[in-house]
Design an enzyme around this catalytic site. Sequence first.
Site, PDB file in Angstrom:
ATOM      1  N   LYS A  72     -11.228  47.609  64.922  1.00 17.00           N
ATOM      2  CA  LYS A  72     -10.972  47.003  66.465  1.00 17.00           C
ATOM      3  C   LYS A  72     -11.847  48.115  67.614  1.00 17.00           C
ATOM      4  CE  LYS A  72      -6.823  46.921  69.499  1.00 17.00           C
ATOM      5  NZ  LYS A  72      -5.269  47.009  69.602  1.00 17.00           N
ATOM      6  N   SER A 147      -2.497  42.823  70.951  1.00 19.01           N
ATOM      7  CA  SER A 147      -3.749  43.139  71.365  1.00 19.01           C
ATOM      8  C   SER A 147      -4.723  43.006  70.268  1.00 19.01           C
ATOM      9  CB  SER A 147      -3.983  44.519  72.376  1.00 19.01           C
ATOM     10  OG  SER A 147      -3.838  45.605  71.290  1.00 19.01           O
ATOM     11  N   SER A 171       0.978  45.514  68.433  1.00 18.35           N
ATOM     12  CA  SER A 171      -0.432  44.959  68.494  1.00 18.35           C
ATOM     13  C   SER A 171      -1.138  44.525  67.236  1.00 18.35           C
ATOM     14  CB  SER A 171      -1.093  45.728  69.400  1.00 18.35           C
ATOM     15  OG  SER A 171      -1.094  45.380  70.650  1.00 18.35           O
TER      16      SER A 171
HETATM   17  N1  GLN Z   1       2.635  43.716  73.808  1.00 17.99           N
HETATM   18  C1  GLN Z   1       2.559  45.170  74.217  1.00 17.99           C
HETATM   19  C2  GLN Z   1       1.933  45.476  75.252  1.00 17.99           C
HETATM   20  O1  GLN Z   1       1.207  44.677  75.996  1.00 17.99           O
HETATM   21  C3  GLN Z   1       1.646  45.655  72.966  1.00 17.99           C
HETATM   22  C4  GLN Z   1       0.470  46.431  73.218  1.00 17.99           C
HETATM   23  C5  GLN Z   1      -0.016  47.325  71.846  1.00 17.99           C
HETATM   24  O2  GLN Z   1       0.628  47.394  70.926  1.00 17.99           O
HETATM   25  N2  GLN Z   1      -1.145  47.865  72.041  1.00 17.99           N
HETATM   26  O3  GLN Z   1       2.152  46.518  75.640  1.00 17.99           O
END
Ligand code: GLN
Length: 463
Positions: A72, A147, A171
Amino acid sequence: MNIKELHKKYLNKELTVEAYIKSVFENIKTNNYHAYISLNEEAALDKAKKLDEKLKDVKELSPLFGVPVAIKDNILTKGLKTTAGSKSLSNYVPIYNADLIEKLNLSDYILIGKTNMDEFAMGSSSETSYYETTINPYDPSLTPGGSSGGSAAAVAADEAIVSLGTDTGGSSRNPADFCHIVGFAPSYGAISRYGVISMSNSLDRVGIMAKKVSDVKILFDQIRGKSENDFTSLDLENTSENKDNKKIRLAKFNLRDEYKVDPDILKSFNESIEKLEAEFGQMETVDVDYLEYINSAYTVIMSIEVEANMARIDGLRYGESVSEYENTDDFYIQNRTENFGEEVKRRLALGNFFASKDNDQIYYKKAMQVRNLVKKQIDELLNEYDLILSPTTTLKAKKVGETSQDANASFDSGLFNTITNLSNLPAISIPMKDDQIGSLQIIGKRNDDLRLLDIAEEIEGLL
Ligand code: GLN
């Protein structure tokens, strides 16, 4: 193909590392799913050639030998651009490696490239990326989740065998679910966060994605453990030995109406539970109070930490900067106005609001109370049971663009994900069935990740 199958092909001389890695890059280019922001093609092919040399003299392969890995783009890779999906870091080339990259460099893995993601990991669809939105290989009309959407799509489309994401509130598990692969979010600290761009530092962890649990285990073993650069990192103990999987005590979350679980997901979940009950016996249904407030608590804590962590991306220390400005304030304002997307700005505004003097500790204190109460209750349940099951997400993947006007959409389906981040617990998401919507999330005891993975492998075989 999983790692075991790949290694068989290498050893039988059915495939050279170079030919295989070349085919991975060809696949990336023909698919055009935008899973990657940058590729590491030249270095990867060089390494492949070296591994082919090595292959001539060996009978046994090291665990990650010739395995294509996707990383990532919020994990620092020395000399290789790391954008965190943001315009602000579009030309940022790190001068050091994240601790986990140093650990990977001790293996024979092959780094394919840096994957697309929601900007600074804020989102659950990969649409907040400054770069082109990643396409879901399972269904191109849908987002891949987020994400870490690029990392999930890369594995689902055979553009890597294993990948790394991050997981602050789901995410890694959410995109794994939407792309029908396995996603693992370890206990807080099990993988060092040194060199991983912080979103919300008390919740962040590095996540692992693969098609099979066995491959997750191999990558996890290579990169986990204490790092002297990260005092929150830790070594896990192996508690799996001499434990009988037949005797594990499973519980499932009560899926109350107010959690609004999608009916198709509910159906798959109940079918999966039936299969597991046939093997492990009747499962108790458990409840946690205040669960309906967990997303609000997450939003407050996450935004306040986001606001603090993002202060460094000011155009002076890191990131793109404007060349014309009136004074220092104007310099910062312009840099951040120009180079951050809407979602990041929204969270900075929220974080500033929640932490402002007028609001003092009202929101943060309440959110921390909810966090502690929920954590305490889950801990009590995990004294009684070994694992707790839930659906990974409460809703299905959305169409690309469907939620662009909905600021809350990135939190809507993550209820059962955020509880584990807020409670520092490990959890793994496994597709419930090859051809069916939805994944099963298995939550384990804190720092007992190795046992969780062992049992998850068995459960994977039963679904
Ligand atoms: N959906 C969550 C957010 O938007 C997850 C983010 C994450 O785990 N980086 O905050």
